[in-house]
Design an enzyme around this catalytic site. Structure first.
Site, PDB file in Angstrom:
ATOM      1  N   MET A 161      41.278 -61.658 -61.594  1.00 15.19           N
ATOM      2  CA  MET A 161      40.942 -60.493 -60.788  1.00 15.19           C
ATOM      3  C   MET A 161      40.939 -60.886 -59.327  1.00 15.19           C
ATOM      4  SD  MET A 161      38.329 -62.469 -61.097  1.00 15.19           S
ATOM      5  CE  MET A 161      38.084 -62.355 -62.850  1.00 15.19           C
ATOM      6  N   GLY A 221      45.740 -67.010 -65.454  1.00 12.05           N
ATOM      7  CA  GLY A 221      45.364 -65.896 -64.606  1.00 12.05           C
ATOM      8  C   GLY A 221      43.951 -65.427 -64.881  1.00 12.05           C
ATOM      9  N   CYS A 222      43.656 -64.226 -64.462  1.00 14.03           N
ATOM     10  CA  CYS A 222      42.311 -63.664 -64.639  1.00 14.03           C
ATOM     11  C   CYS A 222      41.879 -63.755 -66.094  1.00 14.03           C
ATOM     12  CB  CYS A 222      42.299 -62.210 -64.178  1.00 14.03           C
ATOM     13  SG  CYS A 222      40.735 -61.370 -64.491  1.00 14.03           S
ATOM     14  N   PHE A 223      40.693 -64.287 -66.328  1.00 11.95           N
ATOM     15  CA  PHE A 223      40.265 -64.506 -67.709  1.00 11.95           C
ATOM     16  C   PHE A 223      39.828 -63.249 -68.429  1.00 11.95           C
ATOM     17  CE2 PHE A 223      36.421 -66.714 -65.446  1.00 11.95           C
ATOM     18  CZ  PHE A 223      35.974 -65.497 -64.932  1.00 11.95           C
ATOM     19  N   TRP A 224      39.651 -62.135 -67.723  1.00 13.79           N
ATOM     20  CA  TRP A 224      39.261 -60.904 -68.401  1.00 13.79           C
ATOM     21  C   TRP A 224      40.295 -60.480 -69.448  1.00 13.79           C
ATOM     22  CZ3 TRP A 224      38.123 -57.745 -63.325  1.00 13.79           C
ATOM     23  CH2 TRP A 224      36.956 -58.230 -62.724  1.00 13.79           C
TER      24      TRP A 224
END
Length: 218
Positions: free
Chosen positions: A1, A52-55
């Protein structure tokens, strides 16, 4: 993010999150089944992956049959601990990552890697993923033992030889401890389904997984 404050995201959200995203986010890249895989064993096993963003990574792997739990966090780096504030400086060497605990009798390490490369992220983006830039968003695999390392290295070579991607794969095999992220980062996808970043970048990943691998959906 994007590492911005909530007010900034609110102001720039429309322009940023409605911008076109790479097609790799929106549909699965057809990749072959790994020719080499970790031998099945009893008991839970662990895979640590960064992309990338871990979400979104967390949400994808939480959707996989045979996965018992997924934790967002930080892997690699030289510091003896890691927090979001520290990692956000891009000076600790950590990557946003997920720790996947799975049953190897139901889903193999190689299958997790196949999902990782085909839908969870774009392995051709160097030190970034879509709108997020910096080494903390790099593509990296953190093998937990020599067998995982051998399987991961062989699969990268297999994908490269097969020309599965139009650009070179930049995924690296790394070492380093895993540190769980703050509580507000855990299960973020499911707790914030209308968040602009989730809607624009992560929901398409989960949809791509479900469409490409229906037999693996939990």
């Amino acid at each position: 993010m994007l590492k911005w404050s909530i007010p900034v995201v609110a102001l720039l959200g429309a322009a940023l999150f409605l911008a076109p995203a790479s097609s790799a986010v929106e549909r699965a890249v057809p990749v072959p089944v790994p020719a080499l895989d970790v031998k099945p064993s009893k008991g839970e096993q662990v895979a640590v992956l960064a992309g990338g963003c871990f979400w979104g990574m967390e949400a994808v792997f939480q959707s996989v049959k045979g996965v018992h739990s997924v934790t967002t966090g930080y892997a690699g780096g030289t510091a003896k601990t890691a927090t979001y504030a520290q990692v956000s400086t891009e000076r600790t060497g950590h990557a946003e990552a997920v720790r996947v605990v799975y049953d190897p009798r139901k889903v193999s390490y190689g299958t997790l890697l196949r999902i990782y490369f085909s839908v969870a992220h774009d392995p051709t983006q160097l030190n970034r993923q879509y709108p997020d830039t910096g080494p903390s968003y790099r593509s990296a695999i953190f093998p937990q033992d020599d067998e995982q390392r051998g399987v991961a290295a062989a699969y990268i070579a297999q994908l490269t030889k097969a020309k599965a991607f139009p650009k070179p794969i930049v995924t690296k095999l790394e070492t380093g401890a895993f540190y769980p992220a703050e509580a507000y980062h855990q299960d973020f996808f499911w707790r914030n389904p209308t968040h602009p970043y989730i809607v624009r970048y992560d929901k398409p990943k989960v949809a791509a997984f479900r469409n490409a691998y229906p037999m693996l959906v939990n």
